[in-house]
Design a protein around this motif. Structure first.
Motif, short mmCIF file in Angstrom:
data_model
loop_
_atom_site.label_atom_id
_atom_site.label_comp_id
_atom_site.label_asym_id
_atom_site.label_seq_id
_atom_site.Cartn_x
_atom_site.Cartn_y
_atom_site.Cartn_z
N GLU A 210 0.85 -1.19 0.00
CA GLU A 210 0.00 0.00 0.00
C GLU A 210 0.89 1.24 0.00
O GLU A 210 1.02 1.94 1.00
N ALA A 213 -2.41 5.09 -0.33
CA ALA A 213 -3.75 4.56 -0.05
C ALA A 213 -4.73 4.89 -1.16
O ALA A 213 -5.65 4.11 -1.44
N ARG A 268 -0.39 1.34 -5.60
CA ARG A 268 -0.48 0.11 -4.81
C ARG A 268 -0.10 -1.07 -5.70
O ARG A 268 -0.33 -1.03 -6.90
#
Length: 460
Positions: A210, A213, A268
């Motif tokens: 991650e 986010a 991500r």
């Protein structure tokens, strides 16, 4: 990096290395002291790419000159320096050097695989230019990728490949999961079938990172066949010789993930490594077996040596369940791609023209080439099977890399953007910056291309 690092923080004895292309050679000679210019001329130096000449000084060598050739800027001429300059000597970048290209080329040229044979000499060292963190990270990632591909299969099986992924996740603050045994059979049945013939159990390694986010999710799916005998459709001896590199796609994507995570790219990652060995035993899949896949499609095994696409089929289906902005896979998939493009040009297949254009532009700017081939739907019927949803090989002995891409496309979720790379992952001979052996083909192109694509992914 190996303890014999080609870089150093500082050295008061460091001497300059200058770089010059053919067009600028006359002006460069004019700027030298007459004795140095005369020595360079008498040496027959014409600035050919990768040629290195040491200039004499009052107490030995005063400087070095590197030829850049006549082509566009490239890191490869700099790759000649670590072993053309005296062992252990320290150097700084002088006139005409591009700091990023020099750092990258020097680092890649210094690589040697040392697991089972000590090097005969160490490299010359470059005093690190400031502001080159990205180049150093890419060098580190490519060294590790090359090491993985060069490792003999006895040293690197499915468990060890997954352990490498686990260690990478730990270094970069990512999550890791290993799927094996009954869970693999239930969730990745094609992977389990491919690896079922080996005493070294198959598994899938999953890295989740991650980095941002709110960043787009990029799914990386790597073929990790640690050795490929061909299975019951056994390869001939010459065809099996380099099959320790059949996990090259997984190695390249692990290197790509390392670079993205260490540079804190605003995205991500979902990294899937299908780690198997395609072996011969009483448990191996057989020709004309029908295999279940994660996507629910049943595949007839037309040839057990077309196993990499079966591994990727389950990984691609799993990736699509997470609604990624892009699914990217890499595999040493077909000899047909090498017949069409040779060893230096990985084949790119992509279902999105804008993404393909960006990746190709990045490959050109990075001197890390790709070549796009078509996903020609007119050949899709060649995969038809009379007993299953599709066959894993084509019904005609043509267009093998396209057929493989068409097979993989059947496991891409509707509406998902997808790029597939068919790579060789090997240097057949040593050239500056590219020693013989495993190679992280397309890693730098993919790294730059993904960063360039982020604005598009963010805007939908």
């Amino acid at each position: 990096m190996d303890p014999a690092s080609p870089f150093c923080a500082s050295d008061p004895a460091a001497r300059p290395v200058h770089a010059v292309g053919r067009e600028r050679l006359p002006a460069f000679l004019e700027g030298l002291r007459p004795a140095e210019a005369g020595f360079l001329r008498e040496s027959g130096f014409t600035a050919e790419a990768g040629r290195v000449v040491l200039l004499p000084g009052d107490s030995g060598v005063s400087a070095a000159v590197l030829g850049l050739g006549a082509g566009p800027a490239s890191p490869w001429p700099y790759g000649a320096l670590p072993y053309a300059l005296p062992e252990g000597s320290a150097w700084t970048l002088g006139t005409g050097c591009d700091a990023a290209a020099a750092t990258l080329g020097w680092g890649l040229g210094a690589y040697r695989f040392v697991r089972h044979k000590a090097p005969t000499r160490g490299p010359a060292r470059l005093v690190e230019p400031p502001g080159q963190e990205e180049a150093r990270v890419l060098v580190d990632a490519i060294w590790r990728t090359r090491d993985l591909i060069n490792l003999p299969a006895a040293d690197l099986g499915p468990a060890e490949l997954c352990e490498t992924a686990r260690a990478l996740a730990a270094r970069c603050g990512a999550g890791f999961e290993e799927i094996a045994g009954e869970a693999l059979q239930a969730g990745f049945p094609a992977v389990a079938a491919v690896g079922g013939g080996s005493h070294r159990a198959p598994r899938v390694g999953v890295i989740r990172w991650e980095g941002a986010a709110d960043g787009p999710l990029i799914a990386l799916c790597g073929k990790g066949v640690c050795f490929d005998t061909g299975g019951l459709d056994l390869k001939p001896a010459e065809g099996m010789k380099r099959m320790k590199k059949d996990m090259g796609g997984a190695a390249i994507l692990l290197g790509l993930a390392e670079a993205l995570m260490r540079m804190r790219a605003p995205l991500r990652l979902l990294v899937l490594i299908g780690a198997v060995e395609n072996a011969v035993s009483d448990r191996a899949m057989r020709p004309l077996d029908v295999l279940q896949t994660r996507a629910g499609l049943r595949v007839e095994v037309g040839n057990t040596d077309a196993e990499g696409r079966l591994v990727l089929a389950d990984l691609l289906a799993f990736a699509g369940e997470h609604a990624p902005a892009l699914v990217l896979d890499a595999a040493t998939l077909t000899g047909a791609a090498r017949v069409a493009l040779g060893p230096d040009l990985p084949a790119l297949f992509c279902n999105d023209d804008a993404i393909a254009s960006t990746l190709l532009a990045s490959s050109t700017s990075c001197n890390d080439p790709l070549w796009r081939l078509p996903i020609h739907e007119g050949y899709a019927s060649w995969l038809d099977s009379s007993v299953a949803d599709l066959n894993n090989i084509g019904s005609r002995p043509m267009a093998g890399s396209i057929i493989a891409a068409l097979f993989l496309q059947r496991f891409i979720a509707s509406g998902t953007r997808w790029a597939h790379l068919d790579v060789y992952a090997w240097n057949d001979a040593t050239r500056p910056g590219r020693p013989e052996g495993g190679e992280a083909q397309a890693l730098r192109a993919l790294y730059a291309g993904l960063l360039a694509l982020l604005p598009r992914f963010r805007s939908g």
